[in-house]
Design an enzyme around this catalytic site. Structure first.
Site, PDB file in Angstrom:
ATOM      1  N   SER A 111      -2.554   6.780   6.230  1.00 54.59           N
ATOM      2  CA  SER A 111      -1.839   5.679   6.795  1.00 54.59           C
ATOM      3  C   SER A 111      -2.721   5.435   7.898  1.00 54.59           C
ATOM      4  O   SER A 111      -3.181   6.107   8.925  1.00 54.59           O
ATOM      5  CB  SER A 111      -0.750   6.269   7.333  1.00 54.59           C
ATOM      6  OG  SER A 111       0.039   5.562   8.102  1.00 54.59           O
ATOM      7  N   SER A 138       1.058   3.717   2.114  1.00 58.84           N
ATOM      8  CA  SER A 138       1.153   4.706   3.684  1.00 58.84           C
ATOM      9  C   SER A 138       2.574   5.051   3.781  1.00 58.84           C
ATOM     10  O   SER A 138       2.662   5.917   4.670  1.00 58.84           O
ATOM     11  CB  SER A 138       0.504   3.443   4.671  1.00 58.84           C
ATOM     12  OG  SER A 138       1.474   2.375   4.900  1.00 58.84           O
ATOM     13  N   LYS A 162       5.916   0.995   9.402  1.00 54.54           N
ATOM     14  CA  LYS A 162       5.746   2.390   9.600  1.00 54.54           C
ATOM     15  C   LYS A 162       7.084   2.948  10.137  1.00 54.54           C
ATOM     16  O   LYS A 162       8.186   2.111  10.469  1.00 54.54           O
ATOM     17  CB  LYS A 162       4.737   2.544  10.588  1.00 54.54           C
ATOM     18  CG  LYS A 162       3.456   1.954  10.246  1.00 54.54           C
ATOM     19  CD  LYS A 162       2.684   2.549   9.043  1.00 54.54           C
ATOM     20  CE  LYS A 162       1.450   1.749   8.816  1.00 54.54           C
ATOM     21  NZ  LYS A 162       0.660   2.298   7.665  1.00 54.54           N
ATOM     22  N   SER A 180       0.801  -1.185   0.220  1.00 53.09           N
ATOM     23  CA  SER A 180      -0.162  -0.030  -0.036  1.00 53.09           C
ATOM     24  C   SER A 180       0.737   1.276   0.114  1.00 53.09           C
ATOM     25  O   SER A 180       2.095   1.252   0.228  1.00 53.09           O
ATOM     26  CB  SER A 180      -0.870   0.012   1.193  1.00 53.09           C
ATOM     27  OG  SER A 180      -0.148   0.098   2.446  1.00 53.09           O
TER      28      SER A 180
END
Length: 262
Positions: A215, A62, A117, A60
């Site tokens: 996100s 994010s 992240k 993705s």
């Protein structure tokens, strides 16, 4: 000399089945030979994956623009210590994540999911976002506008197609004892209300995506326990995007393209 019925039956059984043990031994030897030749290599590969390095694909956007959809990053599993494979328990903790590290971890929810992240908040710190600007313990972390309306490729997972998008591109600088950590962040929605403050409990970190307005991170699922961290991502090993192989991203450090002067 006469042969009894039992002796004749035994002789017939031996004659019929006499070739099978030899064939069975040959097949058995071949199987164990294969195990002996392939087994050590397989054990080494599993050991490397369990304790040293592991690939992780980016599904993705994010972490755009730092990580592109279709990147495959190399995760250093020993960066913070040794974790018991398939568990969230550490054999020993060699280090703790630093602010700015990009980590792969298991989401601390009922249904776990492996995510990637950036570490923003460390144990005991208070984090907030005010007018789009990140604050650590009440101190604003500088960010410099690099490009307004920066264009990038995003992927619509529902329609399963690529689409062009844009956002304001910044370079954010996170304060560290030995200087600052620079990385890209994007802002797509201006004028959002302030978020936080969040106080990070001991034994946890707070994580955010670099694509701040798109996100699902600690603002959604909470703080990440240190035991849930699987490793640190340092390098893009391979990348396949909308137009095929991205040769410029192979073996590239995650924050290598952040301008020095920003």
């Amino acid at each position: 000399m006469s042969i009894t019925k039992n002796e004749a039956l035994a002789a017939a059984t031996t004659a019929v089945g006499g070739a099978k043990p030899k064939k069975a031994r040959k097949e058995q030897k071949g199987f164990f030979g294969l195990v002996r030749s392939v087994g050590p290599a397989l054990a080494v590969a599993l050991g490397i994956r369990a304790f040293l390095f592991e690939p992780f694909s980016i599904p993705s956007g994010s972490m755009l623009p730092t990580l592109q959809i279709g990147d495959y990053v190399v995760v250093s599993k020993f960066a913070y210590g040794v974790r018991i494979p398939f568990t969230n328990r550490m054999l020993f903790q060699a280090a703790t994540p630093m602010r700015g590290d990009v980590i792969v971890f298991e989401r601390p929810t009922v249904e776990p999911e492996t995510l990637i992240k950036r570490v923003i908040g460390l144990p005991g710190e208070t984090i907030a976002i005010v007018d789009g600007v990140l604050q650590v313990n009440g101190e604003a972390q500088p960010r410099d506008l690099l490009e307004k309306g920066y264009g990038f490729d995003d992927y619509d997972e529902h329609r399963r197609q690529w689409r062009g998008s844009s956002a304001d591109l910044y370079v954010e600088r996170l304060a560290e004892p030995d200087g600052s950590h620079r990385h890209f962040v994007m802002e797509q929605i201006r004028g959002l209300p302030s978020q936080g403050p969040w106080r990070v409990p001991e034994g946890h970190v707070l994580v955010l995506g670099d694509n701040r307005d798109n996100s699902a991170d600690s603002r959604v699922f909470g703080f990440v326990p240190l035991g849930n961290i699987r490793g640190r991502a340092d390098v893009v090993g391979f990348s396949w995007g909308k137009d095929g192989l991205r040769t410029d991203r192979i073996m590239r450090s995650l924050d290598a393209k952040v301008p020095e002067g920003a």
